[in-house]
Write a protein that holds these residues in place. Sequence first.
Motif, PDB file in Angstrom:
ATOM      1  N   THR A 137      43.232  42.672  37.910  1.00 36.61           N
ATOM      2  CA  THR A 137      44.317  43.142  38.450  1.00 36.61           C
ATOM      3  C   THR A 137      45.411  41.959  38.470  1.00 36.61           C
ATOM      4  O   THR A 137      45.348  42.082  38.303  1.00 36.61           O
ATOM      5  N   ALA A 138      46.344  43.210  40.213  1.00 36.46           N
ATOM      6  CA  ALA A 138      47.293  42.297  40.450  1.00 36.46           C
ATOM      7  C   ALA A 138      47.786  42.512  42.031  1.00 36.46           C
ATOM      8  O   ALA A 138      47.786  43.557  42.178  1.00 36.46           O
ATOM      9  N   SER A 139      48.097  41.772  42.668  1.00 34.55           N
ATOM     10  CA  SER A 139      48.180  41.867  44.322  1.00 34.55           C
ATOM     11  C   SER A 139      50.180  42.000  43.999  1.00 34.55           C
ATOM     12  O   SER A 139      51.023  41.237  43.670  1.00 34.55           O
ATOM     13  N   LEU A 153      50.484  44.087  34.507  1.00 32.38           N
ATOM     14  CA  LEU A 153      49.738  43.890  33.874  1.00 32.38           C
ATOM     15  C   LEU A 153      49.204  44.136  33.020  1.00 32.38           C
ATOM     16  O   LEU A 153      48.283  44.256  32.075  1.00 32.38           O
ATOM     17  N   GLY A 154      50.528  43.923  32.115  1.00 30.98           N
ATOM     18  CA  GLY A 154      50.386  44.223  30.472  1.00 30.98           C
ATOM     19  C   GLY A 154      50.129  45.623  29.825  1.00 30.98           C
ATOM     20  O   GLY A 154      49.427  45.113  28.417  1.00 30.98           O
ATOM     21  N   LEU A 155      50.612  46.658  30.168  1.00 32.43           N
ATOM     22  CA  LEU A 155      50.579  48.510  29.837  1.00 32.43           C
ATOM     23  C   LEU A 155      51.391  48.377  29.163  1.00 32.43           C
ATOM     24  O   LEU A 155      53.038  47.949  29.550  1.00 32.43           O
ATOM     25  N   ARG A 156      51.224  49.818  28.503  1.00 35.78           N
ATOM     26  CA  ARG A 156      52.597  50.583  27.921  1.00 35.78           C
ATOM     27  C   ARG A 156      52.486  51.567  28.013  1.00 35.78           C
ATOM     28  O   ARG A 156      51.119  52.059  27.441  1.00 35.78           O
ATOM     29  N   PHE A 157      53.471  52.517  27.807  1.00 36.14           N
ATOM     30  CA  PHE A 157      52.859  53.904  28.018  1.00 36.14           C
ATOM     31  C   PHE A 157      52.950  54.344  26.441  1.00 36.14           C
ATOM     32  O   PHE A 157      53.982  53.966  25.389  1.00 36.14           O
TER      33      PHE A 157
END
Length: 178
Positions: A137-139, A153-157
């Motif tokens: 989670t993040a705000s 959030l450390g996501l990658r496509f």
Amino acid sequence: MDNTVNSSSRAASLGGARGFMAARRKRRQQTELAPALSFDRFIAPSAGSTLIPDGTPVWVLRLGNLGGGTNAARVVLFTSDAIIRRPVGDAGRIEHGDRWELTLDPIEARPERAVRGYALVEGRDGLWHATTVDGRTASFRSEPDELGVFSTLGLRFPINASPVEELVRSERTAALPR
């Protein structure tokens, strides 16, 4: 020496009406609960599934909110080869206790193609909140762009992923316990 403060100088030092309104907004936002989103994910049974008549396994995500209400909500979901962006909830809102089921059969999600992504909501507390499918989670103080959410959030496509125009089936399910 006079140590009294008259009302006009006191209002000027606090910013007058603007300062008063800003403080009032801040107090109201502090009384609002932040949204508390969570995802549950599962794969629909491959045989005898009521979701897909031919029994094809599909990913189903349940997005629930145990916190405060939202003003806007959307999801960005992706597999190794498809990206889906869509609003979610009732007119883009997810209220306290709501649970929404997202069925990802249009992208033919299979167990070997795990579904990743996030939900982004504008809480009534004045902040933007993001929750990933795997629970991070993040705000944010202002509405973040997709790249900002991904980097935070450390996501990658995936490299080969392309946008899919087909809609994900979305329907409200039984309410969460309050």
